[in-house]
Enzyme design. Structure first.
Site, PDB file in Angstrom:
ATOM      1  N   THR A 212       0.846  -1.201   0.000  1.00  0.00           N
ATOM      2  CA  THR A 212       0.000   0.000   0.000  1.00  0.00           C
ATOM      3  C   THR A 212       0.880   1.249   0.000  1.00  0.00           C
ATOM      4  OG1 THR A 212      -1.692  -1.118   1.316  1.00  0.00           O
ATOM      5  CG2 THR A 212      -1.844   1.279   1.264  1.00  0.00           C
ATOM      6  N   VAL A 241     -12.681  -5.528   0.601  1.00  0.00           N
ATOM      7  CA  VAL A 241     -12.191  -4.153   0.560  1.00  0.00           C
ATOM      8  C   VAL A 241     -11.500  -3.883   1.888  1.00  0.00           C
ATOM      9  CG1 VAL A 241     -12.900  -1.730   0.475  1.00  0.00           C
ATOM     10  CG2 VAL A 241     -13.962  -3.385  -1.064  1.00  0.00           C
ATOM     11  N   GLY A 242     -10.326  -3.305   1.828  1.00  0.00           N
ATOM     12  CA  GLY A 242      -9.568  -3.033   3.049  1.00  0.00           C
ATOM     13  C   GLY A 242      -9.831  -1.631   3.573  1.00  0.00           C
ATOM     14  N   THR A 263      -0.741   1.919   6.441  1.00  0.00           N
ATOM     15  CA  THR A 263      -0.481   0.721   5.648  1.00  0.00           C
ATOM     16  C   THR A 263      -0.479  -0.451   6.636  1.00  0.00           C
ATOM     17  OG1 THR A 263       1.923   0.917   5.897  1.00  0.00           O
ATOM     18  CG2 THR A 263       0.961   1.977   3.972  1.00  0.00           C
ATOM     19  N   GLY A 264      -0.598  -1.664   6.116  1.00  0.00           N
ATOM     20  CA  GLY A 264      -0.616  -2.823   7.009  1.00  0.00           C
ATOM     21  C   GLY A 264      -2.002  -3.448   7.077  1.00  0.00           C
ATOM     22  N   GLY A 266      -5.442  -4.025   7.121  1.00  0.00           N
ATOM     23  CA  GLY A 266      -6.554  -3.105   6.962  1.00  0.00           C
ATOM     24  C   GLY A 266      -7.702  -3.357   7.907  1.00  0.00           C
TER      25      GLY A 266
END
Ligand code: GLY
Length: 360
Positions: A212, A241-242, A263-264, A266
């Site tokens: 991301t 979906v994150g 990021t990471g 979600g």
């Protein structure tokens, strides 16, 4: 996968440790970080400036500041910045070349937020379009909606002249195929042969990253905007979906305060609205780094099911946060120490800022 169970003993131990680290004080609203977290300290930069995730953000922050220095808008700058990663086949966590879902299809999520107008636009599970961040911007600017997903998002992109293309590179396809072939001993796929180069050092290096890209920018008029774009979790369920396209989870911006993004994992941010929390903590007076550590702490406190916990009761995943405030202060944090950093560009060049962390 095993259904979640409460791991009350290790959880109790973890909370005890955090409380001890806080000198016996209650965990909230204070930050229980002294024995656990490394604090790097916020740094101040000069506008026009941009921040981004450290492992892939250098081209993006460079571009964002270049655009603003040439008189461009902060939102244009950060979007043009992340467009570089979206088009880069070697970034297998964003746009073209992203690792596909379990069916071998690349589905992209992205969002933009304009902190000056408090407007946001997002797309989720978008297929065949290389630059979801541009489509997200059009959702914000050309519709009364905030989020379009799947077929509807694709139709909207086509309506605006976006070209459809195959986003699955051979490298991502081969990686997906290997995953499928090694998923189960109980299916009809044979494992890859030994001469398959899937364990190349390049891939190992990539796997150690959390994908991301998030980027936020601050212009010389105090305008603040944010964007986050991703191909999401590797081999995800179709339609998953994150956090990246969800305002308040994967990004948030308010010109009166600052911006944050992540990021990471979600799901952790979706369940804790971490980016919103960070901006609200900054509104209450926290520095960007303190606010990011608070988001880490909130996730640690709220993670209490055994499949998400290590033996010591701490979360077994990572998330990273990146934030700036309206004074140009910059700071970030990660839940678990992994040497994470963020990239910052200002008129003096590109800088690296270490992330603080909550847990060793
Ligand atoms: N943070 C990106 C994702 O979970 O999709």
């Amino acid at each position: 996968m095993k259904r979640s169970e409460h791991s009350s003993n290790s959880r109790r131990e973890f909370l005890k440790k955090l409380t001890a680290a806080a000198g016996g004080a209650a965990l909230t609203p204070g930050l229980a970080c002294s024995a656990y977290s490394r604090v790097s300290g916020d740094q101040i930069f000069e506008a026009p400036m941009a921040i981004a995730s450290g492992f892939n953000g250098e081209p993006a922050v460079n571009k964002a500041v270049e655009v603003m220095q040439n008189g461009g808008d902060v939102l244009d700058g950060i979007i043009q910045g992340v467009n570089i990663q979206e088009a880069d086949p070697d970034d297998m966590t964003v746009g073209y070349g992203g690792v596909p879902n379990e069916k071998g299809v690349v589905q992209l999520d992205a969002a933009v937020m304009d902190g000056r107008t408090h407007q946001a636009g997002s797309v989720g599970a978008l297929e065949n379009i290389m630059h979801p961040s541009k489509v997200a911007r059009l959702v914000m600017e050309r519709t009364d909606h905030s989020l379009l997903v799947g077929e509807g998002a694709l139709r909207f992109a086509r309506m605006h002249g976006f070209k459809e293309e195959n986003l699955l590179t051979d490298r991502a396809r081969e990686r997906w195929l290997e995953w499928k072939e090694t998923l189960s001993d109980d299916d009809n796929y044979f494992p890859p042969s030994d001469d398959n180069n899937s364990s190349s050092s390049l891939w190992k290096e990539f796997e150690s990253h959390h994908g991301t890209i998030h980027s936020s920018g601050l212009d010389t008029n105090g305008g603040i905007c944010a964007t986050t774009t991703t191909s999401g979790l590797f081999y995800k369920m179709p339609g998953r979906v994150g956090d990246s396209p969800i305002t308040g989870a994967g990004l948030f911006a308010d010109t009166n305060v600052g911006a944050a993004g992540s990021t990471g994992r979600g799901e952790a941010n979706l369940q804790n609205l971490s980016s919103f929390l960070i901006v609200e903590r900054m509104r209450l007076g926290d520095s960007p780094e303190e606010a990011c550590l608070k988001a880490c702490e909130r996730i640690a406190e709220n993670t209490n099911i055994s499949r998400l916990l290590d033996d010591d009761g701490t979360p077994n995943f990572n998330v990273r946060f990146y934030a700036l405030n309206r004074d140009g202060a910059v700071g970030g944090a990660e839940l678990r120490s992994s040497g994470g950093s963020m990239k910052v560009a200002d008129p003096s060049g590109v800088h690296e800022v270490e992330l603080a962390y909550l847990l060793e």
